[in-house]
Motif scaffolding. Structure first.
Motif, PDB file in Angstrom:
ATOM      1  N   GLU A 124      -3.218  -3.923  -1.481  1.00  0.00           N
ATOM      2  CA  GLU A 124      -3.481  -2.402  -1.935  1.00  0.00           C
ATOM      3  C   GLU A 124      -4.840  -1.730  -1.992  1.00  0.00           C
ATOM      4  OE1 GLU A 124       0.138  -4.485  -3.380  1.00  0.00           O
ATOM      5  OE2 GLU A 124      -1.875  -4.737  -3.888  1.00  0.00           O
ATOM      6  N   HIS A 155      -4.676   7.679   6.130  1.00  0.00           N
ATOM      7  CA  HIS A 155      -4.138   9.033   6.021  1.00  0.00           C
ATOM      8  C   HIS A 155      -4.970   9.595   4.964  1.00  0.00           C
ATOM      9  CE1 HIS A 155      -0.953   8.135   8.701  1.00  0.00           C
ATOM     10  NE2 HIS A 155      -0.736   7.131   8.235  1.00  0.00           N
ATOM     11  N   TYR A 156      -5.985   8.953   4.201  1.00  0.00           N
ATOM     12  CA  TYR A 156      -7.019   9.564   3.081  1.00  0.00           C
ATOM     13  C   TYR A 156      -8.262   9.600   3.514  1.00  0.00           C
ATOM     14  CZ  TYR A 156      -2.403   9.422   0.434  1.00  0.00           C
ATOM     15  OH  TYR A 156      -1.183   9.738  -0.173  1.00  0.00           O
ATOM     16  N   GLU A 186      -4.867  -2.207   6.682  1.00  0.00           N
ATOM     17  CA  GLU A 186      -3.501  -1.730   6.242  1.00  0.00           C
ATOM     18  C   GLU A 186      -3.573  -0.213   6.836  1.00  0.00           C
ATOM     19  OE1 GLU A 186      -4.070   0.880   4.165  1.00  0.00           O
ATOM     20  OE2 GLU A 186      -6.143   0.332   4.164  1.00  0.00           O
ATOM     21  N   SER A 208       2.028   5.867  -3.126  1.00  0.00           N
ATOM     22  CA  SER A 208       2.837   7.229  -3.233  1.00  0.00           C
ATOM     23  C   SER A 208       3.142   7.356  -4.754  1.00  0.00           C
ATOM     24  CB  SER A 208       3.956   6.979  -2.340  1.00  0.00           C
ATOM     25  OG  SER A 208       4.818   6.091  -2.575  1.00  0.00           O
ATOM     26  N   ALA A 255      -6.434   1.043   0.364  1.00  0.00           N
ATOM     27  CA  ALA A 255      -5.353   2.299   0.277  1.00  0.00           C
ATOM     28  C   ALA A 255      -5.792   2.910  -0.941  1.00  0.00           C
ATOM     29  CB  ALA A 255      -4.213   1.748   0.731  1.00  0.00           C
ATOM     30  N   ASP A 307      -1.405  -5.613   4.834  1.00  0.00           N
ATOM     31  CA  ASP A 307      -0.158  -5.349   4.644  1.00  0.00           C
ATOM     32  C   ASP A 307       0.805  -6.330   5.287  1.00  0.00           C
ATOM     33  OD1 ASP A 307      -0.383  -4.057   7.051  1.00  0.00           O
ATOM     34  OD2 ASP A 307      -0.077  -2.228   6.282  1.00  0.00           O
ATOM     35  N   THR A 361      -2.143   2.667   5.305  1.00  0.00           N
ATOM     36  CA  THR A 361      -2.074   3.845   4.359  1.00  0.00           C
ATOM     37  C   THR A 361      -3.583   4.598   4.372  1.00  0.00           C
ATOM     38  OG1 THR A 361      -0.520   2.902   3.179  1.00  0.00           O
ATOM     39  CG2 THR A 361      -1.277   4.719   2.282  1.00  0.00           C
ATOM     40  N   SER A 362      -4.477   3.815   4.347  1.00  0.00           N
ATOM     41  CA  SER A 362      -5.847   4.326   3.830  1.00  0.00           C
ATOM     42  C   SER A 362      -6.251   5.568   5.041  1.00  0.00           C
ATOM     43  CB  SER A 362      -7.007   3.162   3.793  1.00  0.00           C
ATOM     44  OG  SER A 362      -7.029   2.554   4.776  1.00  0.00           O
ATOM     45  N   SER A 395       0.753  -1.136  -0.017  1.00  0.00           N
ATOM     46  CA  SER A 395       0.097   0.003   0.186  1.00  0.00           C
ATOM     47  C   SER A 395       0.894   1.254   0.045  1.00  0.00           C
ATOM     48  CB  SER A 395      -0.905   0.018   1.072  1.00  0.00           C
ATOM     49  OG  SER A 395      -1.723  -1.050   0.981  1.00  0.00           O
ATOM     50  N   PRO A 396       2.009   1.387   0.952  1.00  0.00           N
ATOM     51  CA  PRO A 396       2.585   2.628   0.923  1.00  0.00           C
ATOM     52  C   PRO A 396       3.056   3.028  -0.465  1.00  0.00           C
ATOM     53  CG  PRO A 396       2.905   1.626   2.876  1.00  0.00           C
ATOM     54  CD  PRO A 396       2.334   0.649   1.810  1.00  0.00           C
ATOM     55  N   ALA A 397       3.796   1.945  -1.035  1.00  0.00           N
ATOM     56  CA  ALA A 397       4.716   2.192  -2.321  1.00  0.00           C
ATOM     57  C   ALA A 397       3.518   2.583  -3.528  1.00  0.00           C
ATOM     58  CB  ALA A 397       5.532   1.257  -2.523  1.00  0.00           C
TER      59      ALA A 397
END
Length: 257
Positions: free
Chosen positions: A196, A134-135, A129, A88, A199, A172, A131-132, A83-85
């Motif tokens: 992924e 933060h959105y 995970e 981004s 996210a 993740d 990352t999501s 997810s992070p990569a």
């Protein structure tokens, strides 16, 4: 406060995608991406991609290609896994000028009756995970693929291809998919697992971009022992080429052709 309580909806961060990449002249509005190296190399070769730019993560360069497919200008790049990569990199692709991303890749199945390389379309994703968050504000699940679901299922119907629509479990922690977790996710309605989807859906919603993500079935987690089936990059390349063609066909329709 923890990650579940501190969602910040500010559009400006300390570092933003536009600080890292600039708009690319001639950047297609619709871009197709996948995770598998061999599949992407075959796409770039088979569809005649021309490199128009690149972005970078800490230990690799991600080339961006443009091709003309059935009268439409389509972008192509290979997404990094996780997810992070993945998020981004997609952020930077959108900053280059893309508006719509068609993303496809493998998933593990939680139902052994789903055949290897079958098309799976997620309609919801469990957010397991980081990352999501933060959105989008915290929630257990997030809806995915609101825009092109009917377009893609219509395409599959025209081609006489079977598919499955259902909920995915995005995690993740690939080495922490315990038997109890698998059973709980199945009981909650998940038919597959990926790394992924939730996210990417959250990021696309936050950035007000269009995203359609679908899978082709790979390893089976619904058994006494794990079965890798078609997970390996080198396995069933012809079947994966057909999946790539489906992504390109959807991209053409998303581009209005």
């Amino acid at each position: 406060m923890g990650i579940l309580e501190e969602f910040d909806d500010s559009r400006q961060a300390v570092v933003n995608p536009a600080d890292v990449v600039k708009p690319v002249r001639g950047m297609p509005k619709v871009v197709v991406s996948c995770f598998a190296r061999e599949t992407f190399l075959r796409m770039a070769d088979g569809f005649g991609g021309v490199k128009i730019g690149e972005t970078r993560i800490a230990n690799m360069t991600v080339p961006v290609y443009q091709t003309n497919y059935k009268g439409a200008s389509i972008g192509m790049y290979m997404s990094p896994v996780g997810s992070p990569a993945c998020v981004s990199t997609a952020e930077e692709i959108f900053a280059m000028g893309a508006e719509t991303l068609i993303l496809f890749g493998t998933c593990g199945v939680l139902d052994r009756s789903i055949e290897d390389c079958s098309v799976i379309i997620p309609d919801r994703a469990v957010r397991d995970e980081g990352t999501s968050y933060h959105y989008a504000p915290a929630s257990r699940e997030i809806p995915v693929n609101p825009r092109y679901m009917e377009t893609f299922t219509g395409l599959l119907g025209e081609l006489g291809l079977k598919y499955i629509v259902g909920k995915t479990w995005t995690t993740d922690g690939i080495y922490r998919e315990t038997r109890d977790k698998v059973n709980r996710r199945r009981q909650s309605g998940c038919i597959c697992v990926d790394m992924e989807c939730s996210a990417m859906a959250a990021m696309a919603g936050f950035r007000e971009k269009e995203l359609f993500q679908f899978f082709y079935a790979a390893d089976n987690l619904d058994g006494e022992v794990w079965d890798s089936r078609g997970l390996d990059n080198e396995v069933n390349l012809e079947g994966k080429d057909r999946v790539a063609e489906l992504a390109m066909e959807l991209a053409v329709r998303a581009a209005g052709h």
